[in-house]
Design a protein around this motif. Structure first.
Motif, short mmCIF file in Angstrom:
data_model
loop_
_atom_site.label_atom_id
_atom_site.label_comp_id
_atom_site.label_asym_id
_atom_site.label_seq_id
_atom_site.Cartn_x
_atom_site.Cartn_y
_atom_site.Cartn_z
N GLY A 9 0.81 -1.22 0.00
CA GLY A 9 0.00 0.00 0.00
C GLY A 9 0.84 1.26 0.00
O GLY A 9 0.51 2.24 -0.68
N SER A 10 1.94 1.23 0.75
CA SER A 10 2.84 2.39 0.77
C SER A 10 3.46 2.63 -0.60
O SER A 10 3.63 3.77 -1.03
CB SER A 10 3.95 2.19 1.82
N ALA A 11 3.82 1.53 -1.29
CA ALA A 11 4.38 1.66 -2.64
C ALA A 11 3.36 2.25 -3.60
O ALA A 11 3.68 3.13 -4.41
CB ALA A 11 4.85 0.30 -3.13
N LEU A 12 2.12 1.80 -3.50
CA LEU A 12 1.07 2.29 -4.39
C LEU A 12 0.79 3.77 -4.14
O LEU A 12 0.78 4.59 -5.08
CB LEU A 12 -0.21 1.47 -4.19
N VAL A 13 0.58 4.13 -2.88
CA VAL A 13 0.30 5.53 -2.55
C VAL A 13 1.52 6.41 -2.83
O VAL A 13 1.40 7.53 -3.34
CB VAL A 13 -0.13 5.65 -1.07
N GLY A 14 2.72 5.89 -2.52
CA GLY A 14 3.94 6.66 -2.76
C GLY A 14 4.16 6.95 -4.22
O GLY A 14 4.54 8.06 -4.60
N ASP B 248 5.53 15.26 -8.75
CA ASP B 248 6.90 15.25 -9.27
C ASP B 248 7.90 15.14 -8.12
O ASP B 248 8.83 15.95 -7.99
CB ASP B 248 7.17 16.51 -10.09
N LEU B 249 7.72 14.11 -7.29
CA LEU B 249 8.60 13.85 -6.15
C LEU B 249 9.43 12.60 -6.41
O LEU B 249 9.04 11.75 -7.21
CB LEU B 249 7.76 13.66 -4.88
N PRO B 250 10.56 12.44 -5.73
CA PRO B 250 11.34 11.20 -5.88
C PRO B 250 10.53 10.00 -5.38
O PRO B 250 9.94 10.04 -4.30
CB PRO B 250 12.56 11.44 -4.98
N VAL B 251 10.52 8.94 -6.17
CA VAL B 251 9.68 7.79 -5.84
C VAL B 251 10.12 7.14 -4.53
O VAL B 251 9.30 6.90 -3.63
CB VAL B 251 9.73 6.75 -6.98
N GLY B 252 11.42 6.84 -4.41
CA GLY B 252 11.90 6.15 -3.22
C GLY B 252 11.60 6.90 -1.94
O GLY B 252 11.07 6.34 -0.98
N GLY B 253 11.95 8.19 -1.92
CA GLY B 253 11.71 8.98 -0.72
C GLY B 253 10.24 9.09 -0.38
O GLY B 253 9.85 9.05 0.80
N THR B 254 9.39 9.20 -1.41
CA THR B 254 7.95 9.32 -1.16
C THR B 254 7.38 8.03 -0.59
O THR B 254 6.58 8.05 0.35
CB THR B 254 7.21 9.68 -2.46
N VAL B 255 7.80 6.88 -1.13
CA VAL B 255 7.34 5.59 -0.61
C VAL B 255 7.74 5.43 0.85
O VAL B 255 6.95 5.00 1.70
CB VAL B 255 7.89 4.43 -1.46
N VAL B 256 8.98 5.79 1.16
CA VAL B 256 9.46 5.66 2.55
C VAL B 256 8.67 6.57 3.48
O VAL B 256 8.31 6.18 4.59
CB VAL B 256 10.96 5.98 2.61
N LEU B 257 8.38 7.79 3.05
CA LEU B 257 7.64 8.71 3.90
C LEU B 257 6.21 8.22 4.14
O LEU B 257 5.68 8.38 5.25
CB LEU B 257 7.61 10.11 3.27
N VAL B 258 5.59 7.62 3.14
CA VAL B 258 4.25 7.06 3.33
C VAL B 258 4.30 5.92 4.34
O VAL B 258 3.47 5.84 5.25
CB VAL B 258 3.66 6.58 1.98
N ALA B 259 5.27 5.02 4.19
CA ALA B 259 5.41 3.91 5.13
C ALA B 259 5.69 4.42 6.55
O ALA B 259 5.17 3.89 7.54
CB ALA B 259 6.53 2.97 4.68
#
Length: 299
Positions: free
Chosen positions: A236-241, A249-260
């Motif tokens: 879910g964090s990957a999907l939302v991130g 237009d955000l970095p994918v990795g950082g956004t996924v981590v912040l959601v998690a």
């Protein structure tokens, strides 16, 4: 961007990289969520970060020879994990010390190797922070088959891995092959890390391995439920991130981590049994609930 627009982009043939990015992000997050449960139970958060360092020389060699990054990283990580498992049998030096020595040495070797390749600076940034937009089809299949193999091994050895993760000495006393189970766990962590590197990068991959299982640990006391919640939180964090990353237009990795991380913080605060508010409420009830009511004292 609305969710409808995001779904439209997913089906746009001119944006073929986007559904591939989503598939790899979700698959790697689910696999890391499952494997990370054993890491959290064993208290080995350091191992995820260390493995991310260990796979780096394999990635560097694969880049130099234009080979598969997933295969190169897996070979390097597994070789280093085997060295750790073998040297750890000598109890004079603690396992965490050996991990620090070998995995950091592997990372240093990777830096030396990739520095010899032309244009290495951009590639180094790709390895460290992830690059999900240029994933070739072969890596999509590699991640899928590798993830399926990891989950199959977890299903077959679940009880043994739990026993070793919770109490190594007890596992050894009942005749379990602790040494080989250690190797299996190291290899599983290595493979989970490798298939996640393109999504999350070398620096942030530890979050994908630890944060969803840690959040699940706060939400339940049952291991089976934790093993289900962790991959759900990771996927879910990957999907939302990815949705937020694509929208703003955000970095994918950082956004996924912040959601998690946001999910973990929510669990830390609001988990029904182990959350901060629930523990505070129980403390208040314990403190004030046992006082005698006014007027009930004896005269």
């Amino acid at each position: 961007m609305s969710i409808i627009d995001f779904l439209t982009d997913l089906t746009n043939p001119d944006l073929a990289f986007l559904p591939k990015a989503l598939a790899i992000a979700v698959m790697s997050s689910v696999v890391c969520g499952v494997v990370g449960c054993y890491v959290v139970l064993r208290g080995m958060a350091f191992i995820g970060d260390a493995v991310a360092h260990a796979v780096f020389p394999g990635l560097a060699i694969a880049f130099v020879v234009q080979g598969s990054l997933v295969l190169g990283g897996a070979v390097a990580g597994i070789v280093t994990a085997l060295l750790i498992a073998v040297f750890a049998q000598h109890r004079r030096v603690r396992e965490d010390s050996l991990i620090g020595v070998f995995f950091v040495a592997a990372f240093a070797l990777g830096i030396v190797i990739i520095s010899r390749a032309p244009g290495y600076a951009g590639s180094l940034q790709q390895f460290l922070f992830g690059s999900i937009t240029g994933i070739p089809d072969r890596d999509l299949y590699t991640v899928g088959f590798t993830g399926l193999a990891i989950l199959t091994v977890v299903f077959l050895l679940h009880k043994e891995l739990v026993a070793v993760s919770l109490d190594r000495e007890m596992a050894r006393s009942v005749g379990l092959p602790v040494f080989w189970l250690d190797i299996v766990l190291y290899v599983l962590v290595t493979l989970a890390v490798v298939i996640s590197l393109q999504t999350i990068g070398n620096i942030l991959v530890l979050a994908l391995l630890i944060t969803p299982p840690a959040a699940a640990r706060l939400l339940t006391d049952r291991l089976a439920v934790m093993m289900l919640l962790a991959p759900l939180i990771g996927g879910g964090s990957a999907l939302v991130g990815l949705y937020l990353s694509w929208s703003y237009d955000l970095p994918v990795g950082g956004t996924v981590v912040l959601v998690a991380t946001a999910v973990f913080l929510a669990a830390w605060l609001f988990a029904p049994r182990h959350g901060l508010l629930a523990r505070h409420w129980r403390g208040l009830r314990t403190r004030y609930g046992r006082r005698p009511a006014v007027g009930t004292g004896t005269s």
